[in-house]
Write an enzyme that holds these catalytic residues in place. Structure first.
Site, PDB file in Angstrom:
ATOM      1  N   THR A 127       0.823  -1.216   0.000  1.00 21.94           N
ATOM      2  CA  THR A 127       0.000   0.000   0.000  1.00 21.94           C
ATOM      3  C   THR A 127       0.859   1.268   0.000  1.00 21.94           C
ATOM      4  O   THR A 127       0.529   2.257  -0.654  1.00 21.94           O
ATOM      5  CB  THR A 127      -0.926  -0.024   1.241  1.00 21.94           C
ATOM      6  OG1 THR A 127      -1.803  -1.147   1.111  1.00 21.94           O
ATOM      7  CG2 THR A 127      -1.761   1.232   1.347  1.00 21.94           C
ATOM      8  N   THR A 128       1.974   1.238   0.721  1.00 24.63           N
ATOM      9  CA  THR A 128       2.778   2.454   0.912  1.00 24.63           C
ATOM     10  C   THR A 128       3.220   3.096  -0.395  1.00 24.63           C
ATOM     11  O   THR A 128       3.187   4.316  -0.546  1.00 24.63           O
ATOM     12  CB  THR A 128       4.008   2.129   1.789  1.00 24.63           C
ATOM     13  OG1 THR A 128       3.542   1.636   3.038  1.00 24.63           O
ATOM     14  CG2 THR A 128       4.883   3.347   2.015  1.00 24.63           C
ATOM     15  N   HIS A 136      -1.217  14.601   6.435  1.00 22.55           N
ATOM     16  CA  HIS A 136      -2.425  15.343   6.785  1.00 22.55           C
ATOM     17  C   HIS A 136      -2.288  16.061   8.124  1.00 22.55           C
ATOM     18  O   HIS A 136      -1.563  15.610   9.015  1.00 22.55           O
ATOM     19  CB  HIS A 136      -3.619  14.384   6.859  1.00 22.55           C
ATOM     20  CG  HIS A 136      -4.156  14.017   5.512  1.00 22.55           C
ATOM     21  ND1 HIS A 136      -4.913  14.877   4.769  1.00 22.55           N
ATOM     22  CD2 HIS A 136      -4.018  12.894   4.774  1.00 22.55           C
ATOM     23  CE1 HIS A 136      -5.237  14.288   3.620  1.00 22.55           C
ATOM     24  NE2 HIS A 136      -4.693  13.078   3.594  1.00 22.55           N
ATOM     25  N   ILE A 423      -4.491   0.409   8.983  1.00 24.44           N
ATOM     26  CA  ILE A 423      -3.832   1.708   8.861  1.00 24.44           C
ATOM     27  C   ILE A 423      -4.084   2.245   7.458  1.00 24.44           C
ATOM     28  O   ILE A 423      -3.365   1.936   6.509  1.00 24.44           O
ATOM     29  CB  ILE A 423      -2.305   1.603   9.131  1.00 24.44           C
ATOM     30  CG1 ILE A 423      -2.021   0.820  10.423  1.00 24.44           C
ATOM     31  CG2 ILE A 423      -1.695   2.994   9.177  1.00 24.44           C
ATOM     32  CD1 ILE A 423      -2.491   1.439  11.701  1.00 24.44           C
ATOM     33  N   SER A 425      -5.501   6.068   5.472  1.00 25.71           N
ATOM     34  CA  SER A 425      -5.313   7.499   5.697  1.00 25.71           C
ATOM     35  C   SER A 425      -6.010   7.950   6.978  1.00 25.71           C
ATOM     36  O   SER A 425      -7.148   7.542   7.222  1.00 25.71           O
ATOM     37  CB  SER A 425      -5.885   8.266   4.516  1.00 25.71           C
ATOM     38  OG  SER A 425      -5.708   9.654   4.708  1.00 25.71           O
ATOM     39  N   CYS A 495      19.662   7.580 -16.283  1.00 23.82           N
ATOM     40  CA  CYS A 495      18.308   8.132 -16.445  1.00 23.82           C
ATOM     41  C   CYS A 495      18.457   9.615 -16.778  1.00 23.82           C
ATOM     42  O   CYS A 495      18.873  10.410 -15.924  1.00 23.82           O
ATOM     43  CB  CYS A 495      17.497   7.940 -15.162  1.00 23.82           C
ATOM     44  SG  CYS A 495      15.917   8.808 -15.204  1.00 23.82           S
TER      45      CYS A 495
END
Ligand code: G3P
Length: 576
Positions: A127-128, A136, A423, A425, A495
């Site tokens: 998810t991270t 926030h 966990i 937001s 890059c």
């Protein structure tokens, strides 16, 4: 399928955890009868009403429990036959996203043997990596909730984290903008919550006042909530920084290591079985993100269900970096506090996320509908960015539970099990405070249970500052000359969009947490994150990885097993 569900419901003794009347539940399931063709339909129906939402939770749980049981029976058998002990450890953390990495680093301040297992091939791979990076301020959380408590506390710790761990953090402030009376009511509600939660500097501004701070805000914006403490980070960068610093302080991180069963004989954590062998441990901290309910089930005390909620994000070209200074959010809509138009610390505008309930925890697809939702929402708020400025889009899956609050607690049933679950937001903003809370829980549990049987002392040699090199392109001319004299590979740009050199890529491959995939290189160096999205550097990175790891390029993956990039060679990669 419905008959099967009904049978499962009747057989399952755990239903009372949802306070659901079996009859009501059955009636609701029957209502679905004849309308349901697929699992996805169940999910859609599940969101029609609160009671159906609960039905979905139970169905989800029953399915998960059933499949875990089967998998565990199968896998434990295989594993026990191998009977390979990887190690003995005091504390095993399951999951190396932002939560697991933060906990590992916080626990590393103590005299403990700590091991982190991560089923993916890199830190922050779940998810991270798809979080929007918003730190926030704390206006949206319900006062009195864990989210409210930990968001404001966690946010305040980001300056120290950023300084010690050396990641970029821009405390720019954030808006929630309003166009009409409905929005004003939401803004007022957020303001009142924010005040109760202790959000510093929170105020409601007129549209004109807001445009003085953010000049590209639409003229249609009539009012705005302003919280100066909000900021943004690159979430994967924070997780990697935490994990690297944890390693610097003695933590061991085992990647590609998946928990498959837990021995909890005598109602206590004894052994974690993984796909690599077994780990004996006294404490198990569940920081497994969207899989936290499954880990809790394996450990023997599951009081929650994670229902995956997908969020899509769009990233735009850095050329548009100056369009916004702060983060601009909208008022809430279904399943979300609203989404945000913001920038990454490197200057790419980033919009989103959407919020769509999905049945599958691995569903990170991007749909045209998601993209349209984001573009339509934010082009009415912020001027100066257009679809053609998009450079990429991607989705992640939030670890939402039905209480819509974090689960941070010691199990009352299984000694040594500590949950850091659900966990979502504002999990990123809260993570410094979540980590501290988990450490306090563990210290208290040890006082009570004496599973380790010794006093846990604070280390006096904890090294808070992460040792990390500055990106080459950010070095002064003098620093560049010095580095080039040491290693000519600093003169070889791989890059071109993000100015990443071969020496930096090689250093990431042999770093504290070695980058062994193309995505891991990207998260550590930014190679592939620019306008051309790895069109130029991608094959070159594959070649460097193969050379440095001493394996064929066919074995190099994007993000671990099954994501190989080169199928077979028809000729040697000739470029350099
Ligand atoms: O959509 P939400 O409420 O889950 O929030 C997700 C992100 O944190 C928005 O910045």
């Amino acid at each position: 399928m419905i008959a099967h569900l009904k049978k499962l419901i009747k057989e399952n003794e755990k239903l009372n955890r949802y306070d659901i009347n079996i009859e009501e539940l059955e009636n609701n399931v029957i209502k679905l009868n004849g309308k349901v063709d697929s699992w996805g339909d169940v999910v859609d129906f599940g969101h029609l009403a609160a009671s159906l939402d609960q039905v979905k939770g139970v169905i989800n749980e029953l399915y998960t429990a059933e499949s875990i049981k089967k998998n565990m029976e199968k896998k434990v058998k295989i594993n026990l036959e191998k009977d390979k002990i990887i190690k003995k450890t005091d504390v095993l953390i399951v999951g190396a996203g932002i939560t697991g990495s933060a906990i590992a680093r916080e626990l590393a301040k103590y005299d403990l043997d700590i091991t982190v297992i991560e089923k993916n091939s890199d830190i922050a791979e779940g998810t991270t990596k798809a979080n929007n990076g918003m730190v926030h301020s704390g206006y949206a959380a319900t006062p009195g909730s864990l989210k409210a408590e930990l968001n404001v506390k966690g946010n305040a710790k980001y300056d120290k984290w950023s300084k010690e761990l050396k990641f970029d953090f821009d405390r720019t402030g954030s808006f929630v903008v309003g166009f009409d009376e409905d929005d004003s009511a939401h803004i007022q509600e957020y303001y009142e919550k924010g005040e109760k939660n202790g959000v510093p500097g929170i105020e409601i501004l007129t549209g004109d006042k807001a445009r003085e701070i953010e000049e590209n805000l639409s003229e249609d914006v009539k009012s705005a909530l302003w919280t100066p403490s909000a900021g943004y980070v690159a979430p994967y960068e924070v997780a990697i920084a935490l994990a690297e610093n944890a390693v610097e302080n003695g933590v061991e991180i085992l990647l590609d290591t998946e928990l498959i069963a837990v021995d909890n004989a005598a109602d206590k954590i004894n052994i974690a079985y993984t796909n690599q062998g077994r780990i004996e441990c006294s404490y198990l901290i569940n920081a497994a993100g969207v899989y936290a309910d499954q880990v809790a089930e394996m450990a023997g005390d599951r009081q929650f269900t994670i229902h995956p909620r997908r969020g899509t994000l769009i990233i735009f070209d850095k050329e548009k970096a100056k369009v916004l200074k702060s983060a601009v959010g909208t008022t809430p809509s279904k399943h979300t506090k609203g989404g945000v138009a913001q920038r990454t610390p490197e200057g790419n505008p980033l919009w989103g996320p959407t919020a769509v309930e999905v049945a599958d925890k691995t569903n990170t697809a991007v749909s045209q509908e998601d993209l349209d939702t984001i573009i339509n929402k934010f082009t009415t708020i912020v001027g100066g960015i257009d679809k053609k400025d998009m450079i990429t889009s991607f989705s992640g899956v939030r670890a939402a539970n039905y209480k819509e609050d974090f689960v941070i607690e010691a199990s009352e049933k299984i000694k040594g099990l500590i949950q850091a679950a659900a966990i979502q937001s504002p999990g990123l903003a809260s993570s410094p405070a979540i980590a501290e809370k988990i450490v306090n829980i563990l210290l208290n549990e040890e006082k009570k249970l004496k599973l380790l049987g010794r006093k846990i002392k604070k280390k006096n040699n904890f090294q808070a500052e992460r040792v990390v090199n500055k990106p080459f392109h950010q070095c002064s001319n003098h620093e560049k000359e010095k580095l080039l004299a040491e290693d000519p590979a600093y003169g070889h740009v791989i890059c071109r969009c993000e100015n990443v050199t071969e020496a930096e890529i090689v250093s990431a491959i042999h770093g504290k947490i070695p980058a062994r995939t193309v995505d891991a290189i990207k998260r550590r160096t930014r190679a592939g994150m620019g306008r051309c999205q790895a069109g130029f550097c991608g094959p070159r990175v594959v070649k460097i990885l193969a050379r440095e790891l001493g394996i064929d390029s066919e074995k190099i993956t994007k993000k671990g097993e099954g994501s190989n990039i080169v199928n077979y060679r028809i000729k040697e990669l000739l470029f350099d």
